[in-house]
Design a protein around this motif. Structure first.
Motif, short mmCIF file in Angstrom:
data_model
loop_
_atom_site.label_atom_id
_atom_site.label_comp_id
_atom_site.label_asym_id
_atom_site.label_seq_id
_atom_site.Cartn_x
_atom_site.Cartn_y
_atom_site.Cartn_z
N MET A 167 -0.34 25.98 -67.26
CA MET A 167 -1.13 25.32 -68.30
C MET A 167 -1.04 23.80 -68.16
SD MET A 167 -0.35 27.52 -71.76
CE MET A 167 1.34 26.91 -71.94
N PRO A 168 -2.05 23.08 -68.67
CA PRO A 168 -1.91 21.62 -68.79
C PRO A 168 -0.68 21.29 -69.61
CG PRO A 168 -4.18 22.27 -69.17
CD PRO A 168 -3.38 23.54 -69.11
N ALA A 169 -0.03 20.17 -69.25
CA ALA A 169 1.27 19.84 -69.86
C ALA A 169 1.17 18.86 -71.01
CB ALA A 169 2.20 19.26 -68.78
N ARG A 170 -0.04 18.48 -71.41
CA ARG A 170 -0.16 17.46 -72.45
C ARG A 170 0.55 17.86 -73.75
NH1 ARG A 170 -5.26 17.28 -69.87
NH2 ARG A 170 -6.15 18.83 -71.28
N PHE A 171 0.54 19.15 -74.05
CA PHE A 171 1.15 19.58 -75.31
C PHE A 171 2.65 19.29 -75.34
CE2 PHE A 171 2.21 23.29 -72.78
CZ PHE A 171 3.40 23.74 -73.34
N LEU A 172 3.28 19.18 -74.17
CA LEU A 172 4.71 18.89 -74.12
C LEU A 172 5.03 17.53 -74.73
CD1 LEU A 172 5.55 20.14 -70.51
CD2 LEU A 172 6.06 21.30 -72.66
N PHE A 173 4.01 16.67 -74.80
CA PHE A 173 4.18 15.33 -75.38
C PHE A 173 3.41 15.21 -76.70
CE2 PHE A 173 4.17 15.31 -70.75
CZ PHE A 173 5.44 14.85 -70.49
N ASN A 174 3.03 16.37 -77.24
CA ASN A 174 2.25 16.41 -78.48
C ASN A 174 0.99 15.57 -78.34
OD1 ASN A 174 1.62 17.28 -81.07
ND2 ASN A 174 2.77 15.66 -82.07
N ILE A 192 10.93 29.73 -75.31
CA ILE A 192 10.13 29.13 -74.24
C ILE A 192 10.99 28.24 -73.35
CG2 ILE A 192 8.33 27.39 -73.78
CD1 ILE A 192 6.80 28.49 -76.13
N ARG A 193 10.73 28.34 -72.05
CA ARG A 193 11.38 27.46 -71.08
C ARG A 193 10.30 26.87 -70.17
NH1 ARG A 193 13.52 28.28 -65.91
NH2 ARG A 193 13.19 30.54 -66.04
N VAL A 194 10.41 25.58 -69.88
CA VAL A 194 9.49 24.95 -68.93
C VAL A 194 10.02 25.22 -67.53
CG1 VAL A 194 8.39 22.81 -68.19
CG2 VAL A 194 8.90 23.17 -70.62
N ALA A 195 9.37 26.15 -66.83
CA ALA A 195 9.84 26.52 -65.50
C ALA A 195 9.51 25.45 -64.47
CB ALA A 195 9.22 27.86 -65.09
N MET A 196 8.43 24.71 -64.71
CA MET A 196 8.06 23.64 -63.78
C MET A 196 7.16 22.64 -64.50
SD MET A 196 5.72 23.54 -60.38
CE MET A 196 4.35 23.06 -61.44
N ASN A 203 -0.84 17.95 -56.40
CA ASN A 203 0.17 18.64 -55.61
C ASN A 203 0.08 20.15 -55.79
OD1 ASN A 203 1.28 16.26 -54.62
ND2 ASN A 203 2.75 16.08 -56.30
N ILE A 204 -0.59 20.59 -56.88
CA ILE A 204 -0.77 22.02 -57.15
C ILE A 204 -2.20 22.43 -56.85
CG2 ILE A 204 -0.59 23.84 -58.88
CD1 ILE A 204 1.41 22.10 -60.37
N ILE A 216 4.37 25.05 -65.81
CA ILE A 216 4.50 26.50 -65.78
C ILE A 216 5.45 26.86 -66.92
CG2 ILE A 216 5.27 28.52 -64.50
CD1 ILE A 216 4.52 27.11 -61.94
N ILE A 217 4.93 27.61 -67.88
CA ILE A 217 5.69 27.93 -69.09
C ILE A 217 6.13 29.40 -69.04
CG2 ILE A 217 5.62 28.05 -71.60
CD1 ILE A 217 5.50 25.22 -70.45
N TYR A 218 7.42 29.60 -69.17
CA TYR A 218 7.98 30.96 -69.21
C TYR A 218 8.42 31.27 -70.63
CZ TYR A 218 11.33 34.78 -68.54
OH TYR A 218 12.02 35.98 -68.63
#
Length: 228
Positions: A167-174, A192-196, A203-204, A216-218
């Motif tokens: 998923m896009p990572a923007r939510f990690l920074f609200n 939840i754990r942020v796997a990557m 790069n992806i 990558i959210i687990y």
């Protein structure tokens, strides 16, 4: 984890790719199962896919045929986007989606207008994986894109104990356009754990640049981690 995959194989379980494009997740799972010594005839019935479109269905079907997987485990009467049309009021009806997808019938025969029979045996998914659609163009405009990947994240957590999504990572920074209350719930969810996390999305996905990076959210409903 490999021990989880072995347990899935031993129990004839099910892993669902919630938004398949060309069978990449099916191929990756197949390769991992083979490396763990699981026989091909067992793997054939472990992997299910909901394609993103009719074109993706054909690409996925060809991949299944190449690998010897059971093509009856690919949804044909609906795609991943169609799941978001299953609503209750203004909200996505995750419980109805769950009851539809877990019907005890060939996956290829399931439609979104089915009426699941209460008390019937349900086919449970052990895990959900995927790279769900990220956004949808807002009605009446061609310039504003609305995020939809958060719906699939919630859907996956309802469908299975374990899920892992790109998923896009923007939510990690609200940040971004996902609902702030959803961001908060995700950030405070100890399952939840942020796997990557990758800041440079090229790069992806070499041809794609996504502000805020990719993650990558687990998620494991029965395991607690440190808060994000």
């Amino acid at each position: 984890p490999d021990n989880f995959l072995l347990d899935v194989a031993k129990s004839n379980g099910r892993i669902l790719d919630i938004a398949g494009t060309a069978g990449e997740f099916a191929a990756a799972l197949y390769k991992r199962f083979i490396s763990l010594g699981v026989e091909q005839h067992t793997i054939a019935n472990l992997i299910y896919t909901i394609p993103k479109s009719s074109i993706c269905y054909e690409l996925t079907r060809k991949m299944y045929e190449m690998l010897g997987l059971n093509a009856k485990n690919i949804a044909i009467h609906f795609n991943a986007f169609n799941l978001l049309t299953i609503t209750k009021g203004k909200a996505v009806d995750y419980e109805r989606i769950k009851s539809l997808l877990q019907q005890h019938k060939p996956f290829k025969d399931i439609t979104l207008t089915d009426t699941p029979v209460e008390g019937d045996n349900m086919c449970i998914f052990n895990a959900v994986v995927g790279n769900p659609p990220y956004q949808s163009t807002a009605p009446g405009t061609s310039t504003s894109d609305l995020p939809i990947y958060h719906y699939f994240a919630d859907m996956a957590s309802v469908l299975a104990q374990k899920n892992i999504l790109i998923m896009p990572a923007r939510f990690l920074f609200n940040a971004g356009k996902t609902p702030k209350d959803w961001n908060k719930r995700m950030l405070e969810d100890t399952h939840i754990r942020v796997a990557m996390y990758e800041t440079n999305t090229k790069n992806i996905f070499p041809d794609t640049e996504i502000p805020g990076g990719m993650s990558i959210i687990y998620r494991d409903n029965q395991t607690s981690f440190e808060p994000i």
